[in-house]
Design a protein around this motif. Structure first.
Motif, PDB file in Angstrom:
ATOM      1  N   PHE A 229      23.476   1.312 -54.358  1.00  0.00           N
ATOM      2  CA  PHE A 229      23.379  -0.143 -54.389  1.00  0.00           C
ATOM      3  C   PHE A 229      23.428  -0.547 -55.856  1.00  0.00           C
ATOM      4  CE2 PHE A 229      21.416   1.111 -50.455  1.00  0.00           C
ATOM      5  CZ  PHE A 229      21.813   0.137 -49.542  1.00  0.00           C
ATOM      6  N   THR A 230      24.298  -1.514 -56.162  1.00  0.00           N
ATOM      7  CA  THR A 230      24.450  -1.869 -57.570  1.00  0.00           C
ATOM      8  C   THR A 230      23.204  -2.538 -58.135  1.00  0.00           C
ATOM      9  OG1 THR A 230      25.577  -3.916 -56.909  1.00  0.00           O
ATOM     10  CG2 THR A 230      26.956  -2.021 -57.474  1.00  0.00           C
ATOM     11  N   ARG A 231      22.352  -3.082 -57.258  1.00  0.00           N
ATOM     12  CA  ARG A 231      21.027  -3.572 -57.655  1.00  0.00           C
ATOM     13  C   ARG A 231      20.051  -3.234 -56.536  1.00  0.00           C
ATOM     14  NH1 ARG A 231      22.213  -8.969 -61.324  1.00  0.00           N
ATOM     15  NH2 ARG A 231      24.446  -8.555 -61.621  1.00  0.00           N
ATOM     16  N   ASN A 232      18.767  -3.313 -56.846  1.00  0.00           N
ATOM     17  CA  ASN A 232      17.743  -2.904 -55.886  1.00  0.00           C
ATOM     18  C   ASN A 232      17.736  -3.845 -54.678  1.00  0.00           C
ATOM     19  OD1 ASN A 232      15.155  -2.539 -54.563  1.00  0.00           O
ATOM     20  ND2 ASN A 232      14.608  -1.295 -56.330  1.00  0.00           N
ATOM     21  N   PRO A 233      18.042  -3.345 -53.462  1.00  0.00           N
ATOM     22  CA  PRO A 233      18.123  -4.220 -52.290  1.00  0.00           C
ATOM     23  C   PRO A 233      16.769  -4.592 -51.707  1.00  0.00           C
ATOM     24  CG  PRO A 233      18.546  -1.973 -51.625  1.00  0.00           C
ATOM     25  CD  PRO A 233      18.361  -1.944 -53.131  1.00  0.00           C
ATOM     26  N   MET A 234      15.694  -4.015 -52.234  1.00  0.00           N
ATOM     27  CA  MET A 234      14.355  -4.349 -51.749  1.00  0.00           C
ATOM     28  C   MET A 234      13.690  -5.403 -52.616  1.00  0.00           C
ATOM     29  SD  MET A 234      12.899  -0.630 -50.574  1.00  0.00           S
ATOM     30  CE  MET A 234      13.269   0.163 -52.135  1.00  0.00           C
ATOM     31  N   THR A 235      13.873  -5.299 -53.929  1.00  0.00           N
ATOM     32  CA  THR A 235      13.195  -6.215 -54.845  1.00  0.00           C
ATOM     33  C   THR A 235      14.154  -7.187 -55.528  1.00  0.00           C
ATOM     34  OG1 THR A 235      13.448  -4.747 -56.751  1.00  0.00           O
ATOM     35  CG2 THR A 235      11.524  -4.397 -55.323  1.00  0.00           C
ATOM     36  N   GLY A 236      15.443  -6.841 -55.577  1.00  0.00           N
ATOM     37  CA  GLY A 236      16.403  -7.663 -56.311  1.00  0.00           C
ATOM     38  C   GLY A 236      16.486  -7.323 -57.788  1.00  0.00           C
ATOM     39  N   ALA A 237      15.766  -6.303 -58.237  1.00  0.00           N
ATOM     40  CA  ALA A 237      15.784  -5.928 -59.657  1.00  0.00           C
ATOM     41  C   ALA A 237      17.188  -5.495 -60.071  1.00  0.00           C
ATOM     42  CB  ALA A 237      14.793  -4.799 -59.919  1.00  0.00           C
ATOM     43  N   ASN A 238      17.564  -5.812 -61.300  1.00  0.00           N
ATOM     44  CA  ASN A 238      18.889  -5.497 -61.812  1.00  0.00           C
ATOM     45  C   ASN A 238      18.911  -4.061 -62.321  1.00  0.00           C
ATOM     46  OD1 ASN A 238      21.450  -5.488 -62.806  1.00  0.00           O
ATOM     47  ND2 ASN A 238      21.130  -7.047 -64.373  1.00  0.00           N
ATOM     48  N   GLU A 239      18.981  -3.144 -61.355  1.00  0.00           N
ATOM     49  CA  GLU A 239      19.000  -1.720 -61.657  1.00  0.00           C
ATOM     50  C   GLU A 239      19.738  -0.998 -60.541  1.00  0.00           C
ATOM     51  OE1 GLU A 239      14.822  -0.912 -61.703  1.00  0.00           O
ATOM     52  OE2 GLU A 239      14.638  -1.006 -59.522  1.00  0.00           O
ATOM     53  N   PRO A 240      20.541   0.026 -60.865  1.00  0.00           N
ATOM     54  CA  PRO A 240      21.190   0.785 -59.793  1.00  0.00           C
ATOM     55  C   PRO A 240      20.146   1.471 -58.934  1.00  0.00           C
ATOM     56  CG  PRO A 240      21.493   1.871 -61.916  1.00  0.00           C
ATOM     57  CD  PRO A 240      20.873   0.548 -62.197  1.00  0.00           C
ATOM     58  N   PHE A 241      20.439   1.560 -57.663  1.00  0.00           N
ATOM     59  CA  PHE A 241      19.459   2.080 -56.709  1.00  0.00           C
ATOM     60  C   PHE A 241      20.209   2.887 -55.665  1.00  0.00           C
ATOM     61  CE2 PHE A 241      17.177   1.805 -52.699  1.00  0.00           C
ATOM     62  CZ  PHE A 241      15.868   2.062 -53.057  1.00  0.00           C
ATOM     63  N   GLY A 242      19.729   4.065 -55.349  1.00  0.00           N
ATOM     64  CA  GLY A 242      20.403   4.837 -54.316  1.00  0.00           C
ATOM     65  C   GLY A 242      19.896   6.257 -54.248  1.00  0.00           C
ATOM     66  N   GLU A 243      20.646   7.085 -53.518  1.00  0.00           N
ATOM     67  CA  GLU A 243      20.251   8.474 -53.299  1.00  0.00           C
ATOM     68  C   GLU A 243      21.467   9.382 -53.364  1.00  0.00           C
ATOM     69  OE1 GLU A 243      16.299   8.313 -50.572  1.00  0.00           O
ATOM     70  OE2 GLU A 243      18.166   7.883 -49.509  1.00  0.00           O
ATOM     71  N   TRP A 244      21.192  10.636 -53.645  1.00  0.00           N
ATOM     72  CA  TRP A 244      22.222  11.646 -53.856  1.00  0.00           C
ATOM     73  C   TRP A 244      21.789  12.918 -53.134  1.00  0.00           C
ATOM     74  CZ3 TRP A 244      26.705  13.698 -55.014  1.00  0.00           C
ATOM     75  CH2 TRP A 244      26.805  14.966 -55.600  1.00  0.00           C
ATOM     76  N   LEU A 245      22.725  13.511 -52.393  1.00  0.00           N
ATOM     77  CA  LEU A 245      22.428  14.732 -51.645  1.00  0.00           C
ATOM     78  C   LEU A 245      23.462  15.794 -51.990  1.00  0.00           C
ATOM     79  CD1 LEU A 245      20.712  16.183 -49.490  1.00  0.00           C
ATOM     80  CD2 LEU A 245      22.331  15.314 -47.772  1.00  0.00           C
ATOM     81  N   PRO A 246      23.104  16.777 -52.823  1.00  0.00           N
ATOM     82  CA  PRO A 246      24.048  17.856 -53.117  1.00  0.00           C
ATOM     83  C   PRO A 246      24.382  18.657 -51.856  1.00  0.00           C
ATOM     84  CG  PRO A 246      22.212  17.836 -54.687  1.00  0.00           C
ATOM     85  CD  PRO A 246      21.845  16.911 -53.577  1.00  0.00           C
ATOM     86  N   ARG A 247      25.625  19.098 -51.775  1.00  0.00           N
ATOM     87  CA  ARG A 247      26.120  19.947 -50.685  1.00  0.00           C
ATOM     88  C   ARG A 247      25.968  19.283 -49.325  1.00  0.00           C
ATOM     89  NH1 ARG A 247      26.733  25.366 -52.631  1.00  0.00           N
ATOM     90  NH2 ARG A 247      27.664  25.801 -50.586  1.00  0.00           N
ATOM     91  N   GLY A 248      26.081  17.955 -49.262  1.00  0.00           N
ATOM     92  CA  GLY A 248      25.942  17.254 -47.987  1.00  0.00           C
ATOM     93  C   GLY A 248      27.129  16.371 -47.693  1.00  0.00           C
ATOM     94  N   GLN A 249      27.175  15.853 -46.458  1.00  0.00           N
ATOM     95  CA  GLN A 249      28.153  14.846 -46.062  1.00  0.00           C
ATOM     96  C   GLN A 249      27.429  13.533 -45.794  1.00  0.00           C
ATOM     97  OE1 GLN A 249      30.753  16.175 -42.901  1.00  0.00           O
ATOM     98  NE2 GLN A 249      31.867  17.540 -44.257  1.00  0.00           N
ATOM     99  N   GLY A 250      28.208  12.446 -45.717  1.00  0.00           N
ATOM    100  CA  GLY A 250      27.625  11.110 -45.670  1.00  0.00           C
ATOM    101  C   GLY A 250      26.640  10.880 -44.549  1.00  0.00           C
ATOM    102  N   GLU A 251      26.924  11.436 -43.377  1.00  0.00           N
ATOM    103  CA  GLU A 251      26.007  11.236 -42.258  1.00  0.00           C
ATOM    104  C   GLU A 251      24.647  11.855 -42.527  1.00  0.00           C
ATOM    105  OE1 GLU A 251      26.683   9.400 -39.280  1.00  0.00           O
ATOM    106  OE2 GLU A 251      28.185   8.751 -40.711  1.00  0.00           O
ATOM    107  N   ASP A 252      24.591  12.866 -43.391  1.00  0.00           N
ATOM    108  CA  ASP A 252      23.312  13.491 -43.719  1.00  0.00           C
ATOM    109  C   ASP A 252      22.381  12.512 -44.411  1.00  0.00           C
ATOM    110  OD1 ASP A 252      24.460  15.818 -42.752  1.00  0.00           O
ATOM    111  OD2 ASP A 252      24.985  16.577 -44.743  1.00  0.00           O
TER     112      ASP A 252
END
Length: 543
Positions: A229-252
């Motif tokens: 998310f290009t900004r925090n979708p919970m608070t609206g803060a101007n910061e990149p927000f998200g998660e990363w999963l090594p060796r995984g596929q999108g559904e994971d």
């Protein structure tokens, strides 16, 4: 011929002249309503020169014909599907259904109205014994086996509806046809219909189907998948927000079944990929003038973008982002007001916990705050039991190991949602923000058993679950600087200016009917206990 007509006439092509299958090569001029949200985003990113795996799209027109019972529609368009599949082969230098460099594809839904997690997707399609062997020689036997197992499980669940008596077909072309039909049928799944009812959406429109060359986050050590998310979708803060999963596929990631890492882990592990991702995100946010939700895969150190769309957000984030984007000059005042709904404001005005009340109650579980807000009720771990309790006017808290699209009816009926596993971009988190339910995710093993049947209070602000039904303190619009500022803007733009006091007619209630009556009576100013809600309602009613 049809494609030439489309290029000349653009979005004004009448349905009978629109091609049923189109390339998403950056040159398709058809609108979002025909390509679907996903296809439209892929075509846009390709036009911008961003790294997107090649894809083509069966339009929503085809879905409408399929759902209307035109049994032979897939027979009629199948030559077009095969023509576009050959384009995928050319673009990737791979061959569908055979080695030595096999092409696998994803078959993904794409409604014009974003419905995250409600419609079906099949990944890793096009694999049989020979293709698995070719993948094992090209990469590793472990990767080939993992990819085939993923495909079989997803195809069995989605296309064959868990009918174990029906085998997964070995023929890749039969796989493709079955998956396309299943994605079209998912438009009328119970979860999709419940979602549309909740949001007041009609059953028309249907879904496009995107067929896209697979890229593999499960391929090697420097591969993986994530959501940004290009900004925090919970608070609206101007910061990149998200998660990363090594060796995984999108559904994971979206399933919430795996422990993901923060995006900062990608920055540390592959700084060049992270820099490319941030550059693409900035481009897409600038163009869309809104916060973007971007799905991506990294295959052997190379970034691929799989989707971009306007991000679903909490009520708190909706207000803050509207004002922030206004201050940045990205949107005008009218657009800022359109991005905040009366429901957003009502959610922010919902009673909340005072710190002393919260800290005095025993802490039963702690996890990630996925959607702000506070709600109390009895914990239910079974969706059907939760629905029955809600039908009996009981306040229900849905507690699950993780949520899936099949849980949507229970999520809509619940006052709040708690999960045992999953991160801030999991299905539970994304859907909770979309439907405005306080949520705490990733609370740890044993939470479902520990909470089942208990009266609890879920604090989506603090990421806590406390014992008992705790007393809450009410808020007003005057308590929030952001709401006060938004109300000042609304008084300049709304046809009905609302005030907390004054020598004006008193609006009896903030309902649509009361606002409509005030407008019909020619009132320009009224007194309301919720001025901002009244003015946002008036703006919506006048279009």
């Amino acid at each position: 011929m049809l494609r030439t007509v489309t290029q000349v006439m653009g979005e004004n092509v009448p349905p009978y002249l629109r091609p049923p299958v189109v390339l998403l090569d950056g040159h398709c001029p058809l609108p979002r309503e025909v390509l679907g949200n996903k296809g439209h985003g892929l075509n846009l990113m390709r036009r911008l020169g961003l790294p997107v795996p090649p894809a083509f799209c069966l339009t929503t027109d085809v879905c409408a014909q399929f759902l209307a019972g035109e049994d032979h529609v897939l027979d009629r368009i199948w030559p077009d599907v095969l023509d576009n599949l050959r384009w995928l082969e050319h673009e990737t230098a791979r061959t569908f259904g055979q080695g030595p460099r096999p092409l696998l594809v994803s078959v993904r839904s794409g409604a014009a109205q974003s419905m995250p997690g409600m419609l079906d997707t099949v990944l890793d399609l096009g694999i049989d014994d020979d293709v698995e062997s070719a993948l094992a020689q090209e990469a590793t036997p472990q990767f080939a086996a993992d990819t085939r197992n993923r495909f079989r499980a997803m195809y069995q669940r989605i296309v064959l509806d868990d009918d174990e008596s029906e085998p997964v077909p070995d023929n890749p072309f039969l796989q493709l046809r079955g998956a396309i039909a299943a994605v079209f049928r998912s438009w009328h799944s119970a979860r999709a219909e419940a979602y549309r009812r909740h949001h007041g959406l009609g059953d028309g429109g249907g879904t496009a189907v995107v067929v896209q060359a697979m890229v593999f986050g499960n391929l090697s050590r420097d591969s993986g998948t994530g959501v940004l998310f290009t900004r925090n979708p919970m608070t609206g803060a101007n910061e990149p927000f998200g998660e990363w999963l090594p060796r995984g596929q999108g559904e994971d990631v979206v399933s919430g079944s795996y422990d993901c890492e923060p995006l900062s882990a990608l920055r540390e592990q592959q700084p060049g990929v992270y820099a490319d991702l941030m550059t693409a995100a900035e481009t897409l946010e600038d163009l869309g003038r809104d916060v973007q939700d971007i799905e991506f895969t990294v295959e052997e150190g190379r970034l691929w973008l799989l989707q971009t769309r306007a991000a679903k957000r909490s009520a708190q984030a909706a207000v803050r982002l509207a004002l922030t984007l206004l201050d940045e000059g990205r949107i005008e005042e009218d657009e800022a007001l359109r991005r905040v709904t009366p429901v957003h404001v009502q959610t922010l005005l919902s009673p909340s916990l005072q710190p002393e009340t919260r800290l005095a109650a025993p802490l039963l579980a702690k996890g990630l705050p996925a959607c702000p807000g506070v709600a109390s009720g009895r914990a239910y771990t079974d969706v059907d039991a939760a629905l029955d309790a809600a039908d009996n006017d009981e306040d229900v808290i849905l507690v699950r190991t993780s949520t899936s699209p099949d849980d949507v009816a229970g999520m809509l009926a619940a006052r709040a949602i708690v999960t045992q596993i999953g991160g801030a971009t999991s299905h539970a988190a994304v859907v909770s923000r979309e439907i405005g339910r306080p949520a705490v995710v990733g609370c740890g093993a044993g939470v479902t058993a520990a909470l089942d049947g208990r009266l609890i209070t879920v604090d989506g602000n603090a990421g806590e679950v406390r014992e008992g039904v705790l007393p809450l303190t009410a808020w007003s619009e005057a308590d929030s600087p952001d709401l006060r500022r938004l109300a000042d803007i609304a008084r300049r733009r709304s046809p009905l200016r609302a005030h907390r006091a004054g020598d004006y007619p008193v609006l009896p209630a903030g309902s649509d009917a009361a606002v409509r009556d005030a407008l019909a009576a020619g009132h320009a100013d009224v007194v309301s206990t919720t001025p901002l809600i009244t003015m946002l309602t008036a703006l919506r009613l006048v279009g």
